[in-house]
Design an enzyme around this catalytic site. Structure first.
Site, PDB file in Angstrom:
ATOM      1  N   HIS A 204       0.991  -0.905   0.491  1.00  0.00           N
ATOM      2  CA  HIS A 204      -0.267   0.099   0.059  1.00  0.00           C
ATOM      3  C   HIS A 204       0.739   0.930   0.061  1.00  0.00           C
ATOM      4  CE1 HIS A 204       0.988   0.058   4.374  1.00  0.00           C
ATOM      5  NE2 HIS A 204       0.765   0.959   4.194  1.00  0.00           N
TER       6      HIS A 204
HETATM    7  C1  UD1 Z   1      -1.794   5.454   5.803  1.00  0.00           C
HETATM    8  C2  UD1 Z   1      -0.664   6.147   6.692  1.00  0.00           C
HETATM    9  C3  UD1 Z   1       0.234   4.885   6.561  1.00  0.00           C
HETATM   10  C4  UD1 Z   1      -0.042   3.356   7.259  1.00  0.00           C
HETATM   11  C5  UD1 Z   1      -1.533   3.505   6.412  1.00  0.00           C
HETATM   12  C6  UD1 Z   1      -2.326   1.692   7.064  1.00  0.00           C
HETATM   13  C7  UD1 Z   1      -0.331   8.143   6.939  1.00  0.00           C
HETATM   14  C8  UD1 Z   1       0.832   8.999   5.972  1.00  0.00           C
HETATM   15  N1  UD1 Z   1      -0.470   7.008   5.714  1.00  0.00           N
HETATM   16  O1  UD1 Z   1      -2.182   4.995   5.066  1.00  0.00           O
HETATM   17  O2  UD1 Z   1       1.370   4.796   7.199  1.00  0.00           O
HETATM   18  O3  UD1 Z   1       0.857   2.503   6.943  1.00  0.00           O
HETATM   19  O4  UD1 Z   1      -2.477   3.978   6.559  1.00  0.00           O
HETATM   20  O5  UD1 Z   1      -3.389   1.204   6.438  1.00  0.00           O
HETATM   21  O6  UD1 Z   1      -1.275   8.185   8.141  1.00  0.00           O
HETATM   22  N2  UD1 Z   1      -9.204   4.729   1.890  1.00  0.00           N
HETATM   23  C9  UD1 Z   1     -10.613   4.148   2.383  1.00  0.00           C
HETATM   24  N3  UD1 Z   1     -11.363   3.857   2.872  1.00  0.00           N
HETATM   25  C10 UD1 Z   1     -10.385   4.172   4.306  1.00  0.00           C
HETATM   26  C11 UD1 Z   1      -9.348   4.940   4.745  1.00  0.00           C
HETATM   27  C12 UD1 Z   1      -8.730   4.684   3.656  1.00  0.00           C
HETATM   28  O7  UD1 Z   1     -10.756   4.397   0.692  1.00  0.00           O
HETATM   29  O8  UD1 Z   1     -11.386   3.766   5.737  1.00  0.00           O
HETATM   30  C13 UD1 Z   1      -8.405   5.105   1.278  1.00  0.00           C
HETATM   31  C14 UD1 Z   1      -8.905   6.951   0.317  1.00  0.00           C
HETATM   32  O9  UD1 Z   1      -8.840   7.130  -1.134  1.00  0.00           O
HETATM   33  C15 UD1 Z   1      -8.072   7.482   1.066  1.00  0.00           C
HETATM   34  C16 UD1 Z   1      -6.883   6.323   0.672  1.00  0.00           C
HETATM   35  O10 UD1 Z   1      -7.356   5.049   0.859  1.00  0.00           O
HETATM   36  O11 UD1 Z   1      -7.438   8.399   0.261  1.00  0.00           O
HETATM   37  C17 UD1 Z   1      -4.994   7.076   1.573  1.00  0.00           C
HETATM   38  O12 UD1 Z   1      -5.228   6.510   2.537  1.00  0.00           O
HETATM   39  P1  UD1 Z   1      -5.173   7.323   4.091  1.00  0.00           P
HETATM   40  O13 UD1 Z   1      -4.879   7.474   5.209  1.00  0.00           O
HETATM   41  O14 UD1 Z   1      -4.493   8.998   3.288  1.00  0.00           O
HETATM   42  O15 UD1 Z   1      -3.607   6.838   3.808  1.00  0.00           O
HETATM   43  P2  UD1 Z   1      -3.075   4.893   3.827  1.00  0.00           P
HETATM   44  O16 UD1 Z   1      -2.694   5.116   2.315  1.00  0.00           O
HETATM   45  O17 UD1 Z   1      -4.530   4.480   3.891  1.00  0.00           O
END
Ligand code: UD1
Length: 362
Positions: A204
């Site tokens: 991821h």
């Molecule tokens: C975040 C953490 C990362 C961790 C990971 C575990 C930061 C910078 N990164 O990354 O360190 O390893 O979580 O999962 O905080 N999304 C959904 N549903 C959700 C959450 C996210 O669809 O419940 C999608 C959205 O499109 C979002 C993308 O995932 O834009 C990224 O989510 P985000 O919280 O920005 O960071 P992660 O990649 O999940």
């Protein structure tokens, strides 16, 4: 004395759960704030259920956004909560945007911060988590570390030695606490997998999944292993979006995609897999404790103890190296390993004891 614990994203929940339990046993009042950085049921709700976390006292519901937008929204919402509740200390865990945003708010309001999992460094500032770790650590009053190399990392950055407490690994507390329950999970039967007869993939990191050529190179390197055994891939939402946007056909690589798994099911899957291929941080630590071979598909790790003592091999993302390391791992099943010091299931009790003493001395 009142402590406000912050969680936001999936890897935070298993670190906070044992602290909540230890606080109850140690006479520390701990309220819980969930920022809502992760909000899908299978990224958040199932973890509250599996880890028996209480319903958060505060839910900020911030959701996704660019790093700046997400961090800013968490800060705005959390500032309001901190002013209303006036906690004596805020406890943050890990290295996600919620960790950084809430520490920064507290620093400006002069509310003390405790950081659980302090001092990890990949020395790669292109990694958003590295920035989160460095800023959070410099703002924290209590720094709880998981391994010996964290302390020199912090001292080098000017953190005073008396703020640093080597307590062990709270995430591994959850592993010990829930392993027996995870062993009762029927996830293998549901997915038609046999213990030791499959591999487990998670990817991821933006650096691996946001560029279609990079992602296709990594997936291509898994084809050989995917022909030898099923490769199960619980897909993170951001990766799912990238696969769809780039029209990548994962079946062609022998990968079997499933939804993100809950804590207990994933623990069972990790325990019984032949091999893990991952770019996660926490999985490097969990596989080390379980004695399961782990290939980390990154150029660096902030958790070097999992390589020096544990079962982790830092492979990088070059497809030829991934193929060679996979072959080697499948043939060498007897690699010796040690569980790192203080990863003994009692880190949270030490965190609560130090925090209570620190608050009492103020
Ligand atoms: C975040 C953490 C990362 C961790 C990971 C575990 C930061 C910078 N990164 O990354 O360190 O390893 O979580 O999962 O905080 N999304 C959904 N549903 C959700 C959450 C996210 O669809 O419940 C999608 C959205 O499109 C979002 C993308 O995932 O834009 C990224 O989510 P985000 O919280 O920005 O960071 P992660 O990649 O999940």
């Amino acid at each position: 004395m009142k402590v406000l614990g912050v969680v936001g994203a999936r890897p935070n929940f298993m670190k906070m759960a044992p602290i909540v339990r230890a606080a109850a046993g140690g006479g520390l009042t701990l309220e819980l704030c969930h920022t809502g950085q992760h909000y899908d049921d299978n990224m958040s709700k199932v973890f509250f259920e599996d880890l028996e976390l209480p319903r958060p006292d505060v839910y900020l519901g911030v959701g996704s956004g660019s790093h700046a937008a997400q961090t800013a929204l968490i800060m705005t919402e959390f500032e309001r909560v901190a002013l209303e509740r006036r906690p004596d200390l805020v406890m943050v865990v890990g290295d996600v945007n919620s960790t950084l945003a809430c520490s920064l708010v507290c620093a400006k309001l002069t509310i003390p911060v405790a950081h659980v999992e302090a001092g990890l460094r990949s020395f790669d500032r292109a990694m958003p988590e590295e920035i989160n770790r460095m800023v959070t650590d410099i703002l924290s009053d209590l720094l709880f570390t998981t391994s010996a190399e964290a302390e020199p990392n912090l001292l080098r950055e000017g953190v005073a030695a008396e703020k640093i407490h080597f307590v062990g690994n709270a995430m591994i507390d959850s592993l010990h606490f829930y392993l027996r329950k995870a062993e009762a999970s029927d996830v293998l039967a549901r997915l038609g997998l046999a213990p030791g007869g499959y591999g487990l993939v998670t990817l991821h990191r933006p650096s691996n999944v946001d560029d279609p050529a990079q992602l296709a190179g990594i997936l291509g390197a898994m084809r050989e292993a995917g022909e030898a055994m099923p490769l199960l891939w619980p897909v993170h939402p951001r990766t799912a979006k990238m696969l769809e946007a780039h029209g990548i056909d994962t079946a062609a690589y022998g990968l079997r995609l499933v939804e993100p798994q809950g804590y207990l099911d994933f623990l069972r899957l990790m325990k019984d897999t032949r091999l893990v291929l991952t770019d996660s941080g926490g999985i490097q630590e969990e596989t080390t404790v379980l004695g399961v071979p782990c290939l980390t598909l990154r150029e660096n790790t902030e958790r070097p103890v999992t390589c020096t003592l544990g079962t982790n091999v830092l492979v990088g993302t070059d497809p030829a190296r991934i193929r060679a390391a996979t072959r080697a791992a499948l043939h060498d099943t007897r690699r010796a390993y040690q569980v790192p010091p203080l990863w003994d299931g009692h880190a949270a009790e030490r965190i609560v004891a130090v925090t209570s003493d620190w608050l009492a001395a103020r």
